[in-house]
Design a protein around this motif. Sequence first.
Motif, PDB file in Angstrom:
ATOM      1  N   GLY A 144       0.789  -1.222   0.000  1.00 16.51           N
ATOM      2  CA  GLY A 144       0.000   0.000   0.000  1.00 16.51           C
ATOM      3  C   GLY A 144       0.826   1.280   0.000  1.00 16.51           C
ATOM      4  O   GLY A 144       0.295   2.366  -0.209  1.00 16.51           O
ATOM      5  N   THR A 145       2.136   1.160   0.233  1.00 18.15           N
ATOM      6  CA  THR A 145       3.004   2.339   0.182  1.00 18.15           C
ATOM      7  C   THR A 145       3.167   2.744  -1.282  1.00 18.15           C
ATOM      8  O   THR A 145       3.390   1.887  -2.136  1.00 18.15           O
ATOM      9  CB  THR A 145       4.388   2.027   0.794  1.00 18.15           C
ATOM     10  OG1 THR A 145       4.214   1.608   2.141  1.00 18.15           O
ATOM     11  CG2 THR A 145       5.300   3.240   0.751  1.00 18.15           C
ATOM     12  N   PRO A 146       3.056   4.040  -1.589  1.00 18.45           N
ATOM     13  CA  PRO A 146       3.247   4.488  -2.974  1.00 18.45           C
ATOM     14  C   PRO A 146       4.615   4.041  -3.529  1.00 18.45           C
ATOM     15  O   PRO A 146       5.620   4.025  -2.802  1.00 18.45           O
ATOM     16  CB  PRO A 146       3.159   6.015  -2.873  1.00 18.45           C
ATOM     17  CG  PRO A 146       2.323   6.254  -1.651  1.00 18.45           C
ATOM     18  CD  PRO A 146       2.701   5.150  -0.703  1.00 18.45           C
ATOM     19  N   ALA A 147       4.627   3.672  -4.791  1.00 19.79           N
ATOM     20  CA  ALA A 147       5.829   3.124  -5.438  1.00 19.79           C
ATOM     21  C   ALA A 147       7.040   4.046  -5.303  1.00 19.79           C
ATOM     22  O   ALA A 147       8.161   3.576  -5.076  1.00 19.79           O
ATOM     23  CB  ALA A 147       5.549   2.843  -6.906  1.00 19.79           C
ATOM     24  N   GLU A 148       6.830   5.343  -5.426  1.00 18.20           N
ATOM     25  CA  GLU A 148       7.934   6.304  -5.307  1.00 18.20           C
ATOM     26  C   GLU A 148       8.645   6.172  -3.951  1.00 18.20           C
ATOM     27  O   GLU A 148       9.867   6.188  -3.886  1.00 18.20           O
ATOM     28  CB  GLU A 148       7.376   7.721  -5.476  1.00 18.20           C
ATOM     29  CG  GLU A 148       8.348   8.824  -5.143  1.00 18.20           C
ATOM     30  CD  GLU A 148       7.673  10.196  -5.072  1.00 18.20           C
ATOM     31  OE1 GLU A 148       8.355  11.131  -4.652  1.00 18.20           O
ATOM     32  OE2 GLU A 148       6.494  10.331  -5.438  1.00 18.20           O
ATOM     33  N   TRP A 149       7.872   6.012  -2.891  1.00 23.88           N
ATOM     34  CA  TRP A 149       8.458   5.894  -1.551  1.00 23.88           C
ATOM     35  C   TRP A 149       9.120   4.536  -1.353  1.00 23.88           C
ATOM     36  O   TRP A 149      10.134   4.421  -0.666  1.00 23.88           O
ATOM     37  CB  TRP A 149       7.392   6.153  -0.477  1.00 23.88           C
ATOM     38  CG  TRP A 149       7.014   7.591  -0.421  1.00 23.88           C
ATOM     39  CD1 TRP A 149       5.876   8.162  -0.915  1.00 23.88           C
ATOM     40  CD2 TRP A 149       7.798   8.667   0.119  1.00 23.88           C
ATOM     41  NE1 TRP A 149       5.901   9.520  -0.701  1.00 23.88           N
ATOM     42  CE2 TRP A 149       7.067   9.857  -0.068  1.00 23.88           C
ATOM     43  CE3 TRP A 149       9.039   8.734   0.746  1.00 23.88           C
ATOM     44  CZ2 TRP A 149       7.534  11.099   0.351  1.00 23.88           C
ATOM     45  CZ3 TRP A 149       9.507   9.968   1.164  1.00 23.88           C
ATOM     46  CH2 TRP A 149       8.758  11.129   0.966  1.00 23.88           C
ATOM     47  N   LYS A 150       8.540   3.490  -1.950  1.00 23.86           N
ATOM     48  CA  LYS A 150       9.162   2.161  -1.869  1.00 23.86           C
ATOM     49  C   LYS A 150      10.540   2.184  -2.515  1.00 23.86           C
ATOM     50  O   LYS A 150      11.506   1.665  -1.966  1.00 23.86           O
ATOM     51  CB  LYS A 150       8.301   1.111  -2.564  1.00 23.86           C
ATOM     52  CG  LYS A 150       7.165   0.592  -1.753  1.00 23.86           C
ATOM     53  CD  LYS A 150       6.473  -0.552  -2.470  1.00 23.86           C
ATOM     54  CE  LYS A 150       5.304  -1.038  -1.667  1.00 23.86           C
ATOM     55  NZ  LYS A 150       4.633  -2.177  -2.282  1.00 23.86           N
ATOM     56  N   LEU A 151      10.618   2.779  -3.695  1.00 24.80           N
ATOM     57  CA  LEU A 151      11.887   2.837  -4.418  1.00 24.80           C
ATOM     58  C   LEU A 151      12.927   3.628  -3.628  1.00 24.80           C
ATOM     59  O   LEU A 151      14.076   3.194  -3.492  1.00 24.80           O
ATOM     60  CB  LEU A 151      11.671   3.429  -5.810  1.00 24.80           C
ATOM     61  CG  LEU A 151      12.838   3.344  -6.784  1.00 24.80           C
ATOM     62  CD1 LEU A 151      13.292   1.911  -6.990  1.00 24.80           C
ATOM     63  CD2 LEU A 151      12.453   3.957  -8.121  1.00 24.80           C
ATOM     64  N   LYS A 152      12.528   4.770  -3.092  1.00 24.75           N
ATOM     65  CA  LYS A 152      13.452   5.570  -2.269  1.00 24.75           C
ATOM     66  C   LYS A 152      13.929   4.779  -1.050  1.00 24.75           C
ATOM     67  O   LYS A 152      15.103   4.842  -0.678  1.00 24.75           O
ATOM     68  CB  LYS A 152      12.781   6.867  -1.812  1.00 24.75           C
ATOM     69  CG  LYS A 152      12.596   7.888  -2.903  1.00 24.75           C
ATOM     70  CD  LYS A 152      11.887   9.128  -2.367  1.00 24.75           C
ATOM     71  CE  LYS A 152      11.657  10.145  -3.463  1.00 24.75           C
ATOM     72  NZ  LYS A 152      10.956  11.347  -2.966  1.00 24.75           N
ATOM     73  N   ALA A 153      13.013   4.036  -0.427  1.00 26.91           N
ATOM     74  CA  ALA A 153      13.376   3.235   0.742  1.00 26.91           C
ATOM     75  C   ALA A 153      14.390   2.151   0.368  1.00 26.91           C
ATOM     76  O   ALA A 153      15.365   1.922   1.090  1.00 26.91           O
ATOM     77  CB  ALA A 153      12.129   2.600   1.358  1.00 26.91           C
ATOM     78  N   LEU A 154      14.170   1.506  -0.763  1.00 23.43           N
ATOM     79  CA  LEU A 154      15.118   0.476  -1.211  1.00 23.43           C
ATOM     80  C   LEU A 154      16.497   1.071  -1.447  1.00 23.43           C
ATOM     81  O   LEU A 154      17.507   0.481  -1.058  1.00 23.43           O
ATOM     82  CB  LEU A 154      14.599  -0.209  -2.477  1.00 23.43           C
ATOM     83  CG  LEU A 154      13.449  -1.191  -2.255  1.00 23.43           C
ATOM     84  CD1 LEU A 154      12.796  -1.569  -3.570  1.00 23.43           C
ATOM     85  CD2 LEU A 154      13.951  -2.433  -1.524  1.00 23.43           C
ATOM     86  N   TYR A 155      16.559   2.244  -2.071  1.00 25.26           N
ATOM     87  CA  TYR A 155      17.851   2.903  -2.293  1.00 25.26           C
ATOM     88  C   TYR A 155      18.565   3.158  -0.968  1.00 25.26           C
ATOM     89  O   TYR A 155      19.760   2.910  -0.832  1.00 25.26           O
ATOM     90  CB  TYR A 155      17.681   4.229  -3.033  1.00 25.26           C
ATOM     91  CG  TYR A 155      17.279   4.129  -4.478  1.00 25.26           C
ATOM     92  CD1 TYR A 155      17.671   3.074  -5.286  1.00 25.26           C
ATOM     93  CD2 TYR A 155      16.483   5.116  -5.054  1.00 25.26           C
ATOM     94  CE1 TYR A 155      17.292   3.001  -6.616  1.00 25.26           C
ATOM     95  CE2 TYR A 155      16.102   5.054  -6.391  1.00 25.26           C
ATOM     96  CZ  TYR A 155      16.515   3.991  -7.160  1.00 25.26           C
ATOM     97  OH  TYR A 155      16.143   3.921  -8.480  1.00 25.26           O
ATOM     98  N   LYS A 156      17.826   3.663   0.015  1.00 27.02           N
ATOM     99  CA  LYS A 156      18.435   3.971   1.313  1.00 27.02           C
ATOM    100  C   LYS A 156      18.889   2.692   2.014  1.00 27.02           C
ATOM    101  O   LYS A 156      19.980   2.647   2.587  1.00 27.02           O
ATOM    102  CB  LYS A 156      17.450   4.745   2.200  1.00 27.02           C
ATOM    103  CG  LYS A 156      17.135   6.146   1.710  1.00 27.02           C
ATOM    104  CD  LYS A 156      18.367   7.014   1.569  1.00 27.02           C
ATOM    105  CE  LYS A 156      18.908   7.441   2.898  1.00 27.02           C
ATOM    106  NZ  LYS A 156      20.027   8.393   2.817  1.00 27.02           N
TER     107      LYS A 156
END
Length: 135
Positions: A59-71
Amino acid sequence: ADGRTNAALLGTTNLLAIAANGAQTNLLAESAAFRGNLLERMGQTNDAIVAYRRNLAEGTPAEWKLKALYKIIDLSLAQNNPDSTAQAAQALKTLLVQFPDAASADLALLTLGKLRLRQGEAVPPPLTMEVSPRS
């Protein structure tokens, strides 16, 4: 400054609760990322990774998921130990599965291959075309 950082960290706990109660996915994701950033600045890398992982939830927006993975990948690789390397490898795999068309997918694949080599894992051979001998 340390007192203000701790107060800000406490504030993120409140923000997360408010966002969760209101089912505001963007606010929840932004709050988790802000918390992760604060923990990172405080030198609490493992706690920062846990905070960023909140943004991998369904349910987390894709943009935030991608940023989280990068971090998660960056922080895990910076720790440079077997557990964090395995954690980085898992995050890279997740990135490749969930975001195969991301601009960073090629770099993620290359980094994953390097990590597998470092860990001594078998790396699948590259795809090659079979060429029939000419008659």
